[in-house]
Write a protein that holds these residues in place. Sequence first.
Motif, PDB file in Angstrom:
ATOM      1  N   ASP A   1      26.937  17.780   9.385  1.00  0.00           N
ATOM      2  CA  ASP A   1      26.973  18.620  10.593  1.00  0.00           C
ATOM      3  C   ASP A   1      26.351  19.966  10.248  1.00  0.00           C
ATOM      4  O   ASP A   1      27.053  20.911   9.909  1.00  0.00           O
ATOM      5  N   ASN A   2      25.031  20.038  10.325  1.00  0.00           N
ATOM      6  CA  ASN A   2      24.310  21.241   9.920  1.00  0.00           C
ATOM      7  C   ASN A   2      23.896  22.010  11.171  1.00  0.00           C
ATOM      8  O   ASN A   2      22.893  21.700  11.826  1.00  0.00           O
ATOM      9  N   ALA A   3      24.697  23.046  11.529  1.00  0.00           N
ATOM     10  CA  ALA A   3      24.407  23.813  12.741  1.00  0.00           C
ATOM     11  C   ALA A   3      23.099  24.572  12.629  1.00  0.00           C
ATOM     12  O   ALA A   3      22.460  24.854  13.648  1.00  0.00           O
ATOM     13  N   VAL A   4      22.679  24.915  11.408  1.00  0.00           N
ATOM     14  CA  VAL A   4      21.424  25.640  11.233  1.00  0.00           C
ATOM     15  C   VAL A   4      20.249  24.733  11.583  1.00  0.00           C
ATOM     16  O   VAL A   4      19.347  25.120  12.341  1.00  0.00           O
ATOM     17  N   ALA A   5      20.258  23.532  11.059  1.00  0.00           N
ATOM     18  CA  ALA A   5      19.191  22.577  11.371  1.00  0.00           C
ATOM     19  C   ALA A   5      19.180  22.249  12.862  1.00  0.00           C
ATOM     20  O   ALA A   5      18.109  22.180  13.492  1.00  0.00           O
ATOM     21  N   GLN A   6      20.353  22.055  13.429  1.00  0.00           N
ATOM     22  CA  GLN A   6      20.439  21.767  14.858  1.00  0.00           C
ATOM     23  C   GLN A   6      19.910  22.934  15.685  1.00  0.00           C
ATOM     24  O   GLN A   6      19.236  22.737  16.698  1.00  0.00           O
ATOM     25  N   GLY A   7      20.222  24.171  15.244  1.00  0.00           N
ATOM     26  CA  GLY A   7      19.744  25.349  15.963  1.00  0.00           C
ATOM     27  C   GLY A   7      18.235  25.479  15.921  1.00  0.00           C
ATOM     28  O   GLY A   7      17.607  25.832  16.928  1.00  0.00           O
ATOM     29  N   VAL A   8      17.635  25.199  14.758  1.00  0.00           N
ATOM     30  CA  VAL A   8      16.175  25.284  14.642  1.00  0.00           C
ATOM     31  C   VAL A   8      15.512  24.258  15.550  1.00  0.00           C
ATOM     32  O   VAL A   8      14.539  24.561  16.260  1.00  0.00           O
ATOM     33  N   ARG A   9      16.043  23.043  15.559  1.00  0.00           N
ATOM     34  CA  ARG A   9      15.453  22.004  16.425  1.00  0.00           C
ATOM     35  C   ARG A   9      15.626  22.353  17.900  1.00  0.00           C
ATOM     36  O   ARG A   9      14.717  22.118  18.715  1.00  0.00           O
ATOM     37  N   ALA A  10      16.782  22.942  18.250  1.00  0.00           N
ATOM     38  CA  ALA A  10      17.019  23.305  19.653  1.00  0.00           C
ATOM     39  C   ALA A  10      16.059  24.398  20.115  1.00  0.00           C
ATOM     40  O   ALA A  10      15.539  24.348  21.235  1.00  0.00           O
ATOM     41  N   VAL A  11      15.806  25.373  19.256  1.00  0.00           N
ATOM     42  CA  VAL A  11      14.860  26.436  19.610  1.00  0.00           C
ATOM     43  C   VAL A  11      13.461  25.851  19.783  1.00  0.00           C
ATOM     44  O   VAL A  11      12.734  26.199  20.729  1.00  0.00           O
ATOM     45  N   GLU A  12      13.082  24.970  18.880  1.00  0.00           N
ATOM     46  CA  GLU A  12      11.754  24.351  18.975  1.00  0.00           C
ATOM     47  C   GLU A  12      11.602  23.592  20.292  1.00  0.00           C
ATOM     48  O   GLU A  12      10.571  23.710  20.972  1.00  0.00           O
ATOM     49  N   ARG A  13      12.619  22.837  20.672  1.00  0.00           N
ATOM     50  CA  ARG A  13      12.548  22.092  21.944  1.00  0.00           C
ATOM     51  C   ARG A  13      12.452  23.052  23.128  1.00  0.00           C
ATOM     52  O   ARG A  13      11.651  22.840  24.056  1.00  0.00           O
ATOM     53  N   GLU A  14      13.246  24.108  23.097  1.00  0.00           N
ATOM     54  CA  GLU A  14      13.248  25.054  24.207  1.00  0.00           C
ATOM     55  C   GLU A  14      11.882  25.723  24.352  1.00  0.00           C
ATOM     56  O   GLU A  14      11.383  25.889  25.473  1.00  0.00           O
ATOM     57  N   LEU A  15      11.272  26.092  23.248  1.00  0.00           N
ATOM     58  CA  LEU A  15       9.979  26.773  23.312  1.00  0.00           C
ATOM     59  C   LEU A  15       8.888  25.820  23.802  1.00  0.00           C
ATOM     60  O   LEU A  15       7.970  26.223  24.532  1.00  0.00           O
ATOM     61  N   LYS A  16       8.973  24.572  23.423  1.00  0.00           N
ATOM     62  CA  LYS A  16       8.011  23.589  23.938  1.00  0.00           C
ATOM     63  C   LYS A  16       8.170  23.433  25.449  1.00  0.00           C
ATOM     64  O   LYS A  16       7.180  23.350  26.190  1.00  0.00           O
ATOM     65  N   ASN A  17       9.429  23.394  25.888  1.00  0.00           N
ATOM     66  CA  ASN A  17       9.675  23.263  27.324  1.00  0.00           C
ATOM     67  C   ASN A  17       9.140  24.458  28.100  1.00  0.00           C
ATOM     68  O   ASN A  17       8.805  24.340  29.290  1.00  0.00           O
ATOM     69  N   GLU A  18       9.073  25.638  27.443  1.00  0.00           N
ATOM     70  CA  GLU A  18       8.572  26.833  28.110  1.00  0.00           C
ATOM     71  C   GLU A  18       7.059  26.940  28.033  1.00  0.00           C
ATOM     72  O   GLU A  18       6.485  27.917  28.518  1.00  0.00           O
ATOM     73  N   GLY A  19       6.421  25.962  27.394  1.00  0.00           N
ATOM     74  CA  GLY A  19       4.967  25.926  27.412  1.00  0.00           C
ATOM     75  C   GLY A  19       4.271  26.307  26.128  1.00  0.00           C
ATOM     76  O   GLY A  19       3.036  26.331  26.080  1.00  0.00           O
ATOM     77  N   LEU A  20       5.020  26.607  25.064  1.00  0.00           N
ATOM     78  CA  LEU A  20       4.365  26.924  23.798  1.00  0.00           C
ATOM     79  C   LEU A  20       3.796  25.653  23.190  1.00  0.00           C
ATOM     80  O   LEU A  20       4.320  24.542  23.392  1.00  0.00           O
ATOM     81  N   SER A  21       2.745  25.830  22.423  1.00  0.00           N
ATOM     82  CA  SER A  21       2.165  24.687  21.726  1.00  0.00           C
ATOM     83  C   SER A  21       3.147  24.195  20.664  1.00  0.00           C
ATOM     84  O   SER A  21       3.975  24.972  20.179  1.00  0.00           O
ATOM     85  N   PRO A  22       3.096  22.913  20.299  1.00  0.00           N
ATOM     86  CA  PRO A  22       4.009  22.409  19.268  1.00  0.00           C
ATOM     87  C   PRO A  22       3.938  23.212  17.972  1.00  0.00           C
ATOM     88  O   PRO A  22       4.963  23.447  17.326  1.00  0.00           O
ATOM     89  N   LEU A  23       2.714  23.654  17.606  1.00  0.00           N
ATOM     90  CA  LEU A  23       2.573  24.417  16.369  1.00  0.00           C
ATOM     91  C   LEU A  23       3.288  25.758  16.469  1.00  0.00           C
ATOM     92  O   LEU A  23       4.060  26.140  15.581  1.00  0.00           O
TER      93      LEU A  23
END
Length: 770
Positions: free
Chosen positions: A379-401
């Motif tokens: 249960d790694n909240a840090v890893a989960q947080g990084v993935r959640a931020v990445e998903r949110e930024l993609k949803n807002e239109g940022l490029s995957p990179l």
Amino acid sequence: MLGTGVIQHAELQRAQAWERAQQKPSDVDLIKGLIALGTARPSDGVSPPGQAVPDNSALLHHLVRAASDPEKRDFLQSLRSDQKFKQAVRTLDAQAQEQADQKRQALAERARTELPRLERLSEEADDQQLAALDEAQLRDTLANVRFWREAPALPGDLQARMAAAQPALERLRRALEREALRREDRERAFAQAVLTLRDQLLAIPGYRKLLADSPARELAALDNALAGGFTSPSSGGDPIVNPAALPTGRNLFSIDAEKTPSEQAWRVGVGLADQLLAEHRATHDGAWPRKVAFTLWAGDFIQTEGVALAQILYLLGVQPVRDPFGRIASLRLIPQAELGRPRIDVVVQTSGQLRDLAASRLYLINRAVALAAGARDADNAVAQGVRAVERELKNEGLSPLDARRFASVRVFGGVNGNYGTGIMGMVEAGGRWQDASQVASTYLNNMGAAYGEGDLWGAFQPGVFAAALANTDLVVQPLQSNTWGPISLDHVYEFMGGLNLAVREVTGKDPAAYFSDLRNPSRPTMREAGAAIAVEARSTLLNPAYIEAMTQGGASSAETFAETFRNVYGWNVMKPSVIRPALWDALYATYVEDEQNLGVRAYFEETNPYALQEITAVMLETARKGYWQPGEQVLQSVAGLHAELVARFGASGTEFVNDNQALRTFIVQQLDAAQRQPYEDRLQQANEGTLIDIDKGMVLSKKGAAAEPSRSGSDARQQPDATPETNPAATPAAWREPAIPVSVVLGLLLMLAAVMAWVRWRHAGSGRGA
């Protein structure tokens, strides 16, 4: 008893005895002791006529203590070739030989007596029973256990019994040694506390003199520096925590950021982090927080050597690795089994000064986040947080990179290299916003610059800061100085309060807020924000002793009250739950009704009536916004006092008094007909250009070149202003009716100077606390 009566004589003697016991014999002492023992006769109680029997007890004590020190044992071994040492050994061997037979005979009898008692104690004793032993009993029992564990030669029947008793004796030895260590720790803590208190009490007269000398030293140092002279260095900070900062007037130096967090700061930070987690779990049915948001300031970073940084790293489950010079060379991932809990995600807002002072530490935080996110825990909240931020930024239109690059950045600060949040003026201009979410949006924009590596240093991308704040459960702010507190410094509500408001805006819930209270270095603790604010309010704004002391000052002391009221209101905007309505009720009773009979109103009217204008305006704005809901009679009382002060002394020209049209309308609604017109007339006059010199109590009109002290009471009604229209003689002939009135120019210059001074004073904050 010590002169202050704080430390009892017996306590001081006990602490001093502990201090003496910590002193190890020097090598010189050992050499002298060996020589003396080697030449002395065995102490048989008989000495030549006229010669005393030599007392070797002190020298033997030195040798016994040395035998417990590996370094001293090595030193003694190195002396074995010395003739005196050999002589001492022969002397001691001769004494031992004479007593050997007697000891062997007594040994068996001693074993038959002591072994049964020790066996029973090992079976029955628990920590509570061992704690009940007095010092002599504990010492003797431990000595006996250690003696029999060495299994001396015994007759056959006892030898077998001794072998069988060894496991029980070993358990008893460990239990006794734990109890002895607990007692040593308690005695050490007691002695160190008493000795520290003694030293601090004895140093008070010196500190008092240094404080008294500091203003003159500062002026002399400034004069010397401007003349190109050398300014001697010193450490800075809170003079209570760091007396070495006295006297002031020296060139303050910082710390080596590469060594932070220091080893001591790491220990303190780990303890505070554990305490924070325990506090959260106690109120959340044992659940761990998912994310903690920190405010980092340069002041606490320097004075505590990076305690907040240590908290951040430890929550992530990352430990610093030091090189031989004490610098942080790398980071080590603490295994979850060793950590004993899940990893906690973090997000950090940094002040501009810390960003400039310790950029490498901000890099360190981002590296720690990346390291923790890579841990393969269940249960790694840090890893989960990084993935959640990445998903949110993609949803807002940022490029995957770009989404991936920003996802693990956890440090944010002022955009374009700014040093402040830019929300204080907005907060105090309450008529320009209707909902606190507007303030939160401004904060997220102004503090949304990411501080990652490479081209991400200072990069601003809308939505990144908000995405990083998602799932934040706790907000933490360091509190390390005795010179300011949660409501006496506006930057606390600006930074910590602003971060709290931003988290509420992003998550829809109000996070818990805590101060890392480091003001007492011997007892750092986590303090809930509401409790910390209440303590400061009771000890300052509502404390008669504090109020009486402050009323001995002039206009600036009065302004301190007004500033603190503004800060209480600021907390109401940022986190209403930490300001209870009862606090405003108590402030009303103290400063409007003067229930404590302190002469508060007379003090303000005499020294700085504009401060009381500000206080009453802040109270009314708090009520207008709905943070305080007093009765109609209370509102009319506050509004009446405010209107009277404006009518008599003129309006001060601040955001609360002059520039908030919604508040002015609200105040008028509380006034009777006789109060409304004078109040509105004076506001109109002020807004058309009259300036108030608060420090001197002067009113400067655009229409008059002369300035006249404002009158109070009947004088204000009877004597007209000294303007050319009402009193032509008040203005020199050469100044009357110029093409461009000189008074207008002077007024504009004074206004410009006042605005510049105000801006510097309000926004040097990053210097006062951040």
